[in-house]
Scaffold this active site. Structure first.
Site, PDB file in Angstrom:
ATOM      1  N   LYS A  10      49.625  56.572   3.741  1.00  0.00           N
ATOM      2  CA  LYS A  10      49.041  57.345   4.834  1.00  0.00           C
ATOM      3  C   LYS A  10      50.193  57.952   5.633  1.00  0.00           C
ATOM      4  O   LYS A  10      51.131  57.247   6.024  1.00  0.00           O
ATOM      5  CB  LYS A  10      48.192  56.433   5.722  1.00  0.00           C
ATOM      6  CG  LYS A  10      47.467  57.150   6.845  1.00  0.00           C
ATOM      7  CD  LYS A  10      46.535  56.171   7.558  1.00  0.00           C
ATOM      8  CE  LYS A  10      45.703  56.867   8.616  1.00  0.00           C
ATOM      9  NZ  LYS A  10      44.748  55.937   9.255  1.00  0.00           N
ATOM     10  N   ASP A 104      36.355  52.970  16.506  1.00  0.00           N
ATOM     11  CA  ASP A 104      35.932  54.184  15.802  1.00  0.00           C
ATOM     12  C   ASP A 104      35.154  53.820  14.542  1.00  0.00           C
ATOM     13  O   ASP A 104      35.381  54.369  13.474  1.00  0.00           O
ATOM     14  CB  ASP A 104      37.142  55.058  15.459  1.00  0.00           C
ATOM     15  CG  ASP A 104      36.741  56.497  15.086  1.00  0.00           C
ATOM     16  OD1 ASP A 104      35.639  56.935  15.497  1.00  0.00           O
ATOM     17  OD2 ASP A 104      37.523  57.175  14.400  1.00  0.00           O
TER      18      ASP A 104
END
Length: 227
Positions: A10, A104
């Site tokens: 990532k 989230d």
């Protein structure tokens, strides 16, 4: 590579890599997730910097996000929804006990593996106990899944994730989000309106799901499931 283990990398976008706050959030995501060793949480192995690029080495997970599954199928059956919800709850319970609030939770951050197991991903805006990086008054999250206290910029704890999970479960069961519209409209609905009971949208559902979803999505955190 030295351990001969496949990983996912990532990378922090270049436009964010010049902002110290984003770099710190990226570092904190790596740190918080690396401390969460649980079968239902995507593992993080390490993070680092190469020149001006910040990266994170993560567990390589083969599967589909729940967002993709919902787009393809509309909803999942009640048995599958209960199985998925229980695994999400196990992952979040572990994170909360270790002082991490995700903040989230949404279908795009939930990955279903080929064997049906679910993994929670992306702790990018997680709140870590004792961290001063996220101040009260900062609104962060994805509007359709945010809790009332998130919209109000108030302090959040694990019960905020539980609200988001209630929204996700509602979507699993009905194929519809309970709160829709633009961000302002969604905020008003989350703060002031009760969505239709899931069984009114899916008549095949056992009525018990209505009570579970209603309690998880209570406006007042004290009225939700506490863990």
């Amino acid at each position: 590579l030295l351990l001969d283990r496949p990983v996912a990398i990532k990378v922090l976008c270049p436009e964010f890599a010049i902002d110290p706050n984003f770099v710190e959030r990226f570092r904190r995501e790596a740190q918080s997730a690396a401390n969460l060793n649980h079968p239902n949480i995507v593992g993080v192995y390490d993070w680092g910097q190469y020149a001006n690029t910040y990266f994170m080495a993560m567990e390589y997970v083969q599967g589909r996000t729940l967002a993709d599954i919902l787009r393809a199928n509309g909803h999942v059956n009640s048995h599958q929804a209960a199985e998925i919800a229980s695994e999400i709850a196990a992952a979040l319970g572990f994170a909360h006990r270790n002082g991490v609030v995700h903040r989230d939770m949404k279908p795009a951050n939930l990955i279903v593996l080929a064997d049906g197991r679910v993994k929670v991903a992306d702790f990018g805006i997680a709140r870590v106990e004792k961290s001063e990086l996220t101040q009260v008054g900062t609104v962060m999250g994805t509007p359709a899944y945010m809790s009332p206290e998130q919209f109000m910029g108030q302090p959040v704890d694990g019960r905020s994730d539980i609200f988001s999970c209630g929204v996700i479960l509602y979507q699993f069961l009905t194929g519809e989000k309970p709160f829709t519209g633009n961000s302002t409209t969604i905020m008003y609905k989350v703060l002031h309106e009760e969505p239709l009971a899931p069984s009114l949208l899916n008549v095949a559902l056992p009525a018990a799901f209505d009570a579970v979803v209603k309690k998880a999505m209570a406006k007042n955190p004290d009225e939700r499931y506490q863990t």
